[in-house]
Design a protein around this motif. Structure first.
Motif, PDB file in Angstrom:
ATOM      1  N   ASP A 132      -2.551   0.589  -3.146  1.00 43.20           N
ATOM      2  CA  ASP A 132      -2.929   1.262  -1.910  1.00 43.20           C
ATOM      3  C   ASP A 132      -4.435   1.184  -1.691  1.00 43.20           C
ATOM      4  N   THR A 133      -5.204   1.447  -2.750  1.00 43.23           N
ATOM      5  CA  THR A 133      -6.668   1.429  -2.638  1.00 43.23           C
ATOM      6  C   THR A 133      -7.180   0.035  -2.303  1.00 43.23           C
ATOM      7  N   VAL A 134      -6.681  -0.973  -3.008  1.00 41.82           N
ATOM      8  CA  VAL A 134      -7.142  -2.347  -2.779  1.00 41.82           C
ATOM      9  C   VAL A 134      -6.792  -2.810  -1.373  1.00 41.82           C
ATOM     10  N   ALA A 175       0.825  -1.210   0.000  1.00 41.13           N
ATOM     11  CA  ALA A 175       0.000   0.000   0.000  1.00 41.13           C
ATOM     12  C   ALA A 175       0.860   1.261   0.000  1.00 41.13           C
ATOM     13  N   GLY A 176       2.004   1.216   0.672  1.00 45.60           N
ATOM     14  CA  GLY A 176       2.837   2.400   0.782  1.00 45.60           C
ATOM     15  C   GLY A 176       3.818   2.613  -0.333  1.00 45.60           C
ATOM     16  N   VAL A 183      -8.463  -3.716   4.409  1.00 52.65           N
ATOM     17  CA  VAL A 183      -8.274  -3.380   5.821  1.00 52.65           C
ATOM     18  C   VAL A 183      -9.553  -2.804   6.413  1.00 52.65           C
ATOM     19  N   ASP A 184     -10.229  -1.956   5.656  1.00 50.32           N
ATOM     20  CA  ASP A 184     -11.495  -1.379   6.137  1.00 50.32           C
ATOM     21  C   ASP A 184     -12.538  -2.464   6.401  1.00 50.32           C
TER      22      ASP A 184
END
Length: 295
Positions: A130-132, A122-123, A137-138
């Motif tokens: 990053d979006t996926v 993601a970083g 995680v959400d």
């Protein structure tokens, strides 16, 4: 342009020259700094010794009891007293440490490895990754961690493996978010940009300049997560989703002793104090590690 440099140019580094000199001075010898918390390391070392060398700490059988010694109060011969079958509670706590710590260790391994990989992607791997990763995680964060572990354990055969996997999956989100935040912070530093501008490749910059500077926070979270995993595993063991009796396990000991709480307080209180001590010590250790590696 390397994916790791995406959006770095948009980060204002005007106020960071002073901060960029800190890694060389602050990280000098982090091990020496957190070893100063010896009063935390000693009891934690005792717990580890309980897990791997239990016979050195007790001579009582944790499985077979003496009927004539049932429900004895704590004494010099039985430090934590005995249960309704005459089994030594201290012996069962000591021998149950291995089961609890190994299961908690499996949970931390799953959470830290998978979460760190997601956070690194993601970083550093661009907006799409990053979006996926963050949407995953959400989703994990939308469900209570204990409920995730409970669902997985009930959907499979209860035992240490399913228990460790369930608790570990629930902790992936915390590691992913921490690693992503630390990567975004570190990659904007001058020394990382200098490495990129000098022709450094993606994995080289990641291995030499980014990962070494996020190890501290990850280790700190790992220590705290170990305590949280012990607490979650003990709670699930209390509900009957751990190892079946008569296998000693911290949560199971409290579950067995609650039936005799009015006549034998030590059956639940003393194992419970051991669990609380382990959780608090890992939290203090995590704080010490975070201070030692902070820059």
């Amino acid at each position: 342009m390397s994916l790791i440099t995406e959006h770095v140019g948009s980060v204002d580094t005007a106020d960071q020259p002073l901060a960029s000199t800190k890694p060389a001075t602050k990280i000098g010898n982090p091990a020496a700094r957190w070893f100063a918390a010896w009063w935390v390391l000693i009891p934690l070392a005792v717990f580890v010794a309980w897990a791997f060398l239990p016979s050195l700490f007790t001579g009582h059988d944790p499985i077979t009891g003496v009927p004539a010694d049932k429900l004895l109060a704590p004494s010099a011969d039985h430090l934590f007293g005995t249960d309704h079958l005459g089994r030594d509670i201290y012996s069962r706590v000591v021998y149950g440490t291995r089961q609890t710590l190994l299961t908690a260790g499996l949970a931390c391994l799953v959470g830290s490895v998978v979460g760190s990989i997601l956070g690194l992607l993601a970083g550093t791997a661009g907006r799409f990754a990053d979006t996926v990763a963050m949407r995953f995680v959400d989703i994990v964060l939308a469900v209570p961690a204990f409920l995730i572990a409970l669902i997985l354990v009930t959907a499979t055969e209860p035992g240490p493996l399913s228990l460790g996997l369930g608790v570990g999956i629930a902790s992936i989100a915390a590691f992913a978010r921490l690693v992503r935040t630390e990567v975004l912070r570190v990659r904007s530093r001058d020394f990382v940009q200098a490495a990129l501008m000098s022709g450094g490749k993606y994995f080289t910059v990641l291995r030499r300049h980014i990962i070494p500077h996020i190890v501290g926070p990850v280790l700190s979270l790992l220590a705290v997560d170990l305590g949280a995993a012990i607490l979650a595993i003990s709670g699930l063991g209390f509900l009957g989703f751990g190892s079946p009796p008569p296998t000693p396990e911290w949560g199971l000991l409290i579950s067995e002793g609650r039936q005799y709480l009015s006549v034998a307080w030590w059956l639940t209180t003393l194992p419970g104090l051991v669990i609380v001590s382990a959780v608090m010590l890992t939290a203090v250790l995590g704080r010490a590690i975070n201070k030692a590696f902070r820059f």
